[in-house]
Motif scaffolding. Structure first.
Motif, short mmCIF file in Angstrom:
data_model
loop_
_atom_site.label_atom_id
_atom_site.label_comp_id
_atom_site.label_asym_id
_atom_site.label_seq_id
_atom_site.Cartn_x
_atom_site.Cartn_y
_atom_site.Cartn_z
N ILE A 126 5.72 -1.14 -1.33
CA ILE A 126 7.13 -0.81 -1.58
C ILE A 126 7.34 0.70 -1.60
N ILE A 127 6.47 1.41 -2.35
CA ILE A 127 6.62 2.86 -2.46
C ILE A 127 6.42 3.54 -1.12
N CYS A 128 5.36 3.15 -0.39
CA CYS A 128 5.08 3.76 0.92
C CYS A 128 6.20 3.47 1.91
N SER A 175 -1.62 1.08 1.79
CA SER A 175 -1.82 0.44 0.49
C SER A 175 -3.29 0.07 0.24
N ILE A 205 3.11 -2.99 -5.08
CA ILE A 205 3.78 -1.74 -5.49
C ILE A 205 3.54 -0.63 -4.47
N SER A 206 2.32 -0.55 -3.96
CA SER A 206 1.98 0.49 -2.98
C SER A 206 2.78 0.32 -1.69
N ILE A 210 9.40 2.93 1.30
CA ILE A 210 10.58 3.75 0.98
C ILE A 210 10.38 5.20 1.43
N LEU A 211 9.23 5.76 1.10
CA LEU A 211 8.96 7.16 1.45
C LEU A 211 8.88 7.36 2.96
N CYS A 217 7.33 0.60 9.59
CA CYS A 217 7.10 1.14 8.25
C CYS A 217 6.31 0.16 7.38
N SER A 273 2.73 0.98 5.89
CA SER A 273 2.65 0.88 4.42
C SER A 273 1.52 -0.04 4.00
N THR A 279 -1.15 -4.04 -7.31
CA THR A 279 -1.28 -2.71 -6.71
C THR A 279 -0.86 -2.72 -5.25
#
Length: 221
Positions: A190-192, A21, A187-188, A194-195, A13, A17, A184
């Protein structure tokens, strides 16, 4: 030696990610690259403005008394002496210990782009500092700054510094876009991450980090 290995699903992951990103990072880079010209214009300083090139009309200050008695001034120093006599960060600005012709030393913000060299190289001849003004500030409150800037000699005054920066001091393009890109990217990722992991867990590909609570059957069902 004791160490822990990350599970394969976490590595996978994270890798995906990181690749994903690159898309928002590229977009942010293009946005800030286009904004750079506007940023440069905002930080351009006219001749004889604070932080700008000093013409012959600007007073060449010799001592602290000259600084205190004039709204604008410049200082002439030898070679790059002003860069080698102590420096440090104060209020997020990098200041130098500037030695006046009298031998007195004052903390100074300097717009390096507006320093005029009179010698054949940066090491000889004189350096004419940008136009400056007095800014009153209690430097004694920043002990860490004083430890840095006074590593060789003490300052002569602690109740003010010289602002020879004004609105100058432009970053180059790489430095200007660096922080937004890093933020950026982080943050990208981390978000990717998690999803992706949530999706993989729901599909049964990855184990859950936190197992969902099983619904308890109602006795009437």
């Amino acid at each position: 030696m004791f160490y822990r290995r990350l599970r394969f699903d976490i590595w996978l992951c994270l890798f995906i990610s990181f690749l994903l990103s690159s898309i928002p990072t590229k977009i942010v880079q293009e946005i800030y690259t286009k904004k750079y010209d506007s940023y440069v214009k905002q930080h351009e300083v006219e001749e004889n403005d604070i932080g700008g090139i000093a013409s012959e009309d600007i007073l060449r200050a010799q001592n602290i008394e000259d600084l205190l008695n004039n709204e604008k001034f410049t200082v002439v120093t030898k070679g790059i002496k002003y860069m080698n006599e102590g420096a440090g960060y104060h209020n997020n600005y990098y200041m130098y210990a500037l030695t006046l012709p009298s031998g007195e030393r004052i903390a100074a913000l300097i717009n390096m782009e507006a320093v005029q060299k009179t010698g054949e190289s940066i090491y000889d001849g004189d350096s004419i500092m940008p136009v400056g003004k007095i800014v009153y500030d209690d430097l004694n409150q920043d002990t860490y700054f004083l430890e840095q800037i006074e590593h060789s000699k003490k300052l002569s005054r602690y109740d003010f510094y010289i602002d020879m920066l004004g609105r100058g001091g432009k970053q180059n393009l790489d430095d200007y876009v660096e922080i937004p890109i890093i933020i950026t990217r982080i943050i990208s990722i981390i978000i990717c991450f998690i999803l992706l992991h949530m999706l993989g867990s729901k599909m049964g590909i990855f184990p859950y980090f936190i197992h969902p609570k099983e619904k308890t059957k109602n006795e009437w069902d």
